[in-house]
Motif scaffolding. Structure first.
Motif, PDB file in Angstrom:
ATOM      1  N   MET A   1       7.199  27.636 -58.996  1.00 51.70           N
ATOM      2  CA  MET A   1       6.104  27.130 -58.165  1.00 51.70           C
ATOM      3  C   MET A   1       6.290  25.636 -57.911  1.00 51.70           C
ATOM      4  N   GLN A   2       6.095  25.210 -56.676  1.00 50.54           N
ATOM      5  CA  GLN A   2       6.167  23.800 -56.312  1.00 50.54           C
ATOM      6  C   GLN A   2       4.794  23.166 -56.594  1.00 50.54           C
ATOM      7  N   THR A   3       4.610  22.789 -57.857  1.00 49.12           N
ATOM      8  CA  THR A   3       3.283  22.426 -58.347  1.00 49.12           C
ATOM      9  C   THR A   3       2.639  21.303 -57.548  1.00 49.12           C
ATOM     10  N   GLU A   4       3.371  20.236 -57.291  1.00 47.07           N
ATOM     11  CA  GLU A   4       2.793  19.101 -56.564  1.00 47.07           C
ATOM     12  C   GLU A   4       2.328  19.519 -55.171  1.00 47.07           C
ATOM     13  N   LYS A   5       3.127  20.314 -54.488  1.00 48.50           N
ATOM     14  CA  LYS A   5       2.756  20.766 -53.145  1.00 48.50           C
ATOM     15  C   LYS A   5       1.590  21.748 -53.194  1.00 48.50           C
ATOM     16  N   VAL A   6       1.541  22.575 -54.240  1.00 48.02           N
ATOM     17  CA  VAL A   6       0.408  23.492 -54.397  1.00 48.02           C
ATOM     18  C   VAL A   6      -0.880  22.711 -54.605  1.00 48.02           C
ATOM     19  N   VAL A   7      -0.829  21.691 -55.438  1.00 51.08           N
ATOM     20  CA  VAL A   7      -2.003  20.846 -55.669  1.00 51.08           C
ATOM     21  C   VAL A   7      -2.460  20.192 -54.375  1.00 51.08           C
ATOM     22  N   ASP A   8      -1.543  19.617 -53.625  1.00 51.95           N
ATOM     23  CA  ASP A   8      -1.893  18.984 -52.345  1.00 51.95           C
ATOM     24  C   ASP A   8      -2.508  20.001 -51.386  1.00 51.95           C
ATOM     25  N   HIS A   9      -1.943  21.208 -51.384  1.00 50.42           N
ATOM     26  CA  HIS A   9      -2.449  22.249 -50.486  1.00 50.42           C
ATOM     27  C   HIS A   9      -3.900  22.615 -50.838  1.00 50.42           C
ATOM     28  N   ILE A  10      -4.175  22.793 -52.133  1.00 52.84           N
ATOM     29  CA  ILE A  10      -5.531  23.165 -52.543  1.00 52.84           C
ATOM     30  C   ILE A  10      -6.515  22.040 -52.264  1.00 52.84           C
ATOM     31  N   VAL A  11      -6.121  20.811 -52.556  1.00 54.30           N
ATOM     32  CA  VAL A  11      -7.008  19.665 -52.324  1.00 54.30           C
ATOM     33  C   VAL A  11      -7.339  19.541 -50.833  1.00 54.30           C
ATOM     34  N   ASN A  12      -6.343  19.687 -49.970  1.00 56.85           N
ATOM     35  CA  ASN A  12      -6.579  19.614 -48.526  1.00 56.85           C
ATOM     36  C   ASN A  12      -7.445  20.774 -48.056  1.00 56.85           C
ATOM     37  N   TRP A  13      -7.210  21.955 -48.640  1.00 59.79           N
ATOM     38  CA  TRP A  13      -8.022  23.132 -48.283  1.00 59.79           C
ATOM     39  C   TRP A  13      -9.486  22.901 -48.651  1.00 59.79           C
ATOM     40  N   LEU A  14      -9.724  22.369 -49.839  1.00 58.22           N
ATOM     41  CA  LEU A  14     -11.085  22.070 -50.278  1.00 58.22           C
ATOM     42  C   LEU A  14     -11.757  21.057 -49.352  1.00 58.22           C
ATOM     43  N   LYS A  15     -11.024  20.010 -49.033  1.00 58.64           N
ATOM     44  CA  LYS A  15     -11.571  18.950 -48.181  1.00 58.64           C
ATOM     45  C   LYS A  15     -11.902  19.491 -46.789  1.00 58.64           C
ATOM     46  N   ASP A  16     -10.989  20.265 -46.219  1.00 63.38           N
ATOM     47  CA  ASP A  16     -11.203  20.835 -44.885  1.00 63.38           C
ATOM     48  C   ASP A  16     -12.389  21.792 -44.884  1.00 63.38           C
ATOM     49  N   TYR A  17     -12.483  22.609 -45.925  1.00 66.58           N
ATOM     50  CA  TYR A  17     -13.570  23.594 -45.985  1.00 66.58           C
ATOM     51  C   TYR A  17     -14.926  22.880 -46.059  1.00 66.58           C
ATOM     52  N   ALA A  18     -15.011  21.870 -46.921  1.00 68.21           N
ATOM     53  CA  ALA A  18     -16.264  21.138 -47.064  1.00 68.21           C
ATOM     54  C   ALA A  18     -16.633  20.407 -45.774  1.00 68.21           C
ATOM     55  N   THR A  19     -15.639  19.815 -45.123  1.00 63.94           N
ATOM     56  CA  THR A  19     -15.884  19.103 -43.861  1.00 63.94           C
ATOM     57  C   THR A  19     -16.402  20.062 -42.797  1.00 63.94           C
ATOM     58  N   ASN A  20     -15.743  21.214 -42.674  1.00 64.46           N
ATOM     59  CA  ASN A  20     -16.162  22.199 -41.675  1.00 64.46           C
ATOM     60  C   ASN A  20     -17.535  22.780 -41.987  1.00 64.46           C
ATOM     61  N   ALA A  21     -17.875  22.857 -43.269  1.00 66.31           N
ATOM     62  CA  ALA A  21     -19.183  23.371 -43.673  1.00 66.31           C
ATOM     63  C   ALA A  21     -20.263  22.289 -43.609  1.00 66.31           C
ATOM     64  N   ARG A  22     -19.831  21.058 -43.325  1.00 65.55           N
ATOM     65  CA  ARG A  22     -20.734  19.913 -43.203  1.00 65.55           C
ATOM     66  C   ARG A  22     -21.516  19.674 -44.492  1.00 65.55           C
ATOM     67  N   VAL A  23     -20.800  19.727 -45.603  1.00 61.72           N
ATOM     68  CA  VAL A  23     -21.398  19.387 -46.890  1.00 61.72           C
ATOM     69  C   VAL A  23     -20.659  18.180 -47.455  1.00 61.72           C
ATOM     70  N   ASN A  24     -21.284  17.541 -48.436  1.00 60.62           N
ATOM     71  CA  ASN A  24     -20.723  16.270 -48.915  1.00 60.62           C
ATOM     72  C   ASN A  24     -20.049  16.369 -50.280  1.00 60.62           C
ATOM     73  N   GLY A  25     -19.796  17.583 -50.741  1.00 59.88           N
ATOM     74  CA  GLY A  25     -19.105  17.677 -52.020  1.00 59.88           C
ATOM     75  C   GLY A  25     -19.290  19.004 -52.707  1.00 59.88           C
ATOM     76  N   PHE A  26     -19.094  18.985 -54.035  1.00 59.68           N
ATOM     77  CA  PHE A  26     -19.047  20.227 -54.808  1.00 59.68           C
ATOM     78  C   PHE A  26     -19.870  20.103 -56.089  1.00 59.68           C
ATOM     79  N   VAL A  27     -20.305  21.263 -56.554  1.00 61.30           N
ATOM     80  CA  VAL A  27     -20.946  21.394 -57.861  1.00 61.30           C
ATOM     81  C   VAL A  27     -20.130  22.402 -58.649  1.00 61.30           C
ATOM     82  N   ILE A  28     -19.861  22.100 -59.925  1.00 56.77           N
ATOM     83  CA  ILE A  28     -19.026  22.983 -60.721  1.00 56.77           C
ATOM     84  C   ILE A  28     -19.473  22.999 -62.177  1.00 56.77           C
ATOM     85  N   GLY A  29     -19.484  24.167 -62.771  1.00 57.00           N
ATOM     86  CA  GLY A  29     -19.819  24.296 -64.178  1.00 57.00           C
ATOM     87  C   GLY A  29     -18.607  24.001 -65.048  1.00 57.00           C
TER      88      GLY A  29
END
Length: 262
Positions: A1-29
């Motif tokens: 697994m290309q760990t660094e690229k996987v991390v970048d991919h997930i971080v960008n996916w999270l950011k894009d999803y939140a932006t498109n959903a028009r929310v300002n962040g996340f809540v996590i347990g």
């Protein structure tokens, strides 16, 4: 697994999803386990606001200390991370006074364990609603789509699942890359739903490497008859969980009304 690229991919996916959903962040347990540690760090790397919530219910001391260590480290590394603690023990105990606890003890214990997870889900969504954020799930691929080792509408009740396409071994690789605390990296995986330190392996009867192997064998069309000894036992454990927990892995069935009955 290309760990660094996987991390970048997930971080960008999270950011894009939140932006498109028009929310300002996340809540996590935060549980003190590897999955919530990795997920919260990935959310933090988006630069969006992240609220980490501890939600103890008669929690094992080791789980509490690891959760607090991780949150302290995360806040030190990322200024966009905040935290709060909601002690749900009194809520859980009050719930127990209002329901029937008669029946087989193992059945009652499991129902109460799932209740813990659902109380936590309610707490996460309360804060997400207040803050206009998304609830980030912490399930990995083996748990979510292999054995269904989570609570329906508990830790399975989330808005998005950043690590659900990562095997448990891959989650550890990402955790190592993200500098997750060593205490969490070395701790035996546990759902923490019984108020003690029992591990996932104790409950399931197989290790995550065994479950990953069995998941791959199933995908290749293998059956229990293809194996002997411990391999057969591990494969049968996986298949038993996979079969009986399909209701967690497929969409809720809808009774469609025939057009001629409309």
């Amino acid at each position: 697994m290309q760990t660094e690229k996987v991390v970048d991919h997930i971080v960008n996916w999270l950011k894009d999803y939140a932006t498109n959903a028009r929310v300002n962040g996340f809540v996590i347990g935060i549980s003190g386990g590897i999955d919530s540690a990795v997920t919260s760090t990935l959310c933090a790397k988006t630069g969006l606001e992240v609220l980490c919530i501890e939600m103890p219910i008669h929690q094992a001391a080791s789980h509490v200390s690891r959760a607090q260590e991780h949150i302290a480290q995360l806040k030190k590394r990322f200024p966009n991370v905040s935290d709060t603690r909601v002690d749900l023990t009194p809520v859980f105990e009050e719930f127990k006074t209002e329901v029937n606890l008669d029946g087989k003890q193992t059945t009652v214990d499991m129902a109460l364990a799932n209740t813990r997870a659902r109380l936590r889900m309610t707490t996460l969504y309360y804060h997400a609603g207040l803050l206009g954020r998304l609830v980030a799930g912490t399930g990995n691929k083996v748990e979510d789509f292999g054995v269904g080792f989570y609570t329906k509408y508990g830790d399975g009740g989330v808005d998005l699942s950043p690590i659900a396409d990562l095997l448990k071994s891959e989650v550890y690789a990402v955790g190592d890359y993200l500098d997750v605390p060593e205490s969490i990296m070395k701790a035996a995986p546990s759902d923490g739903l019984f108020g003690d330190a029992r591990s996932d392996e104790d409950q399931i009867g197989a290790t995550y490497p065994e479950l990953e192997w069995a998941m791959q064998m199933k995908d290749e069309g293998k059956t229990a008859n293809d194996f002997q000894g411990r391999k057969r036992e591990a494969f049968e454990i996986f298949m038993n969980y996979n079969t009986r927990n399909q209701h967690k892995m497929v969409p809720i069935p809808i009774c469609e009304i025939p057009k001629n009955l409309r």
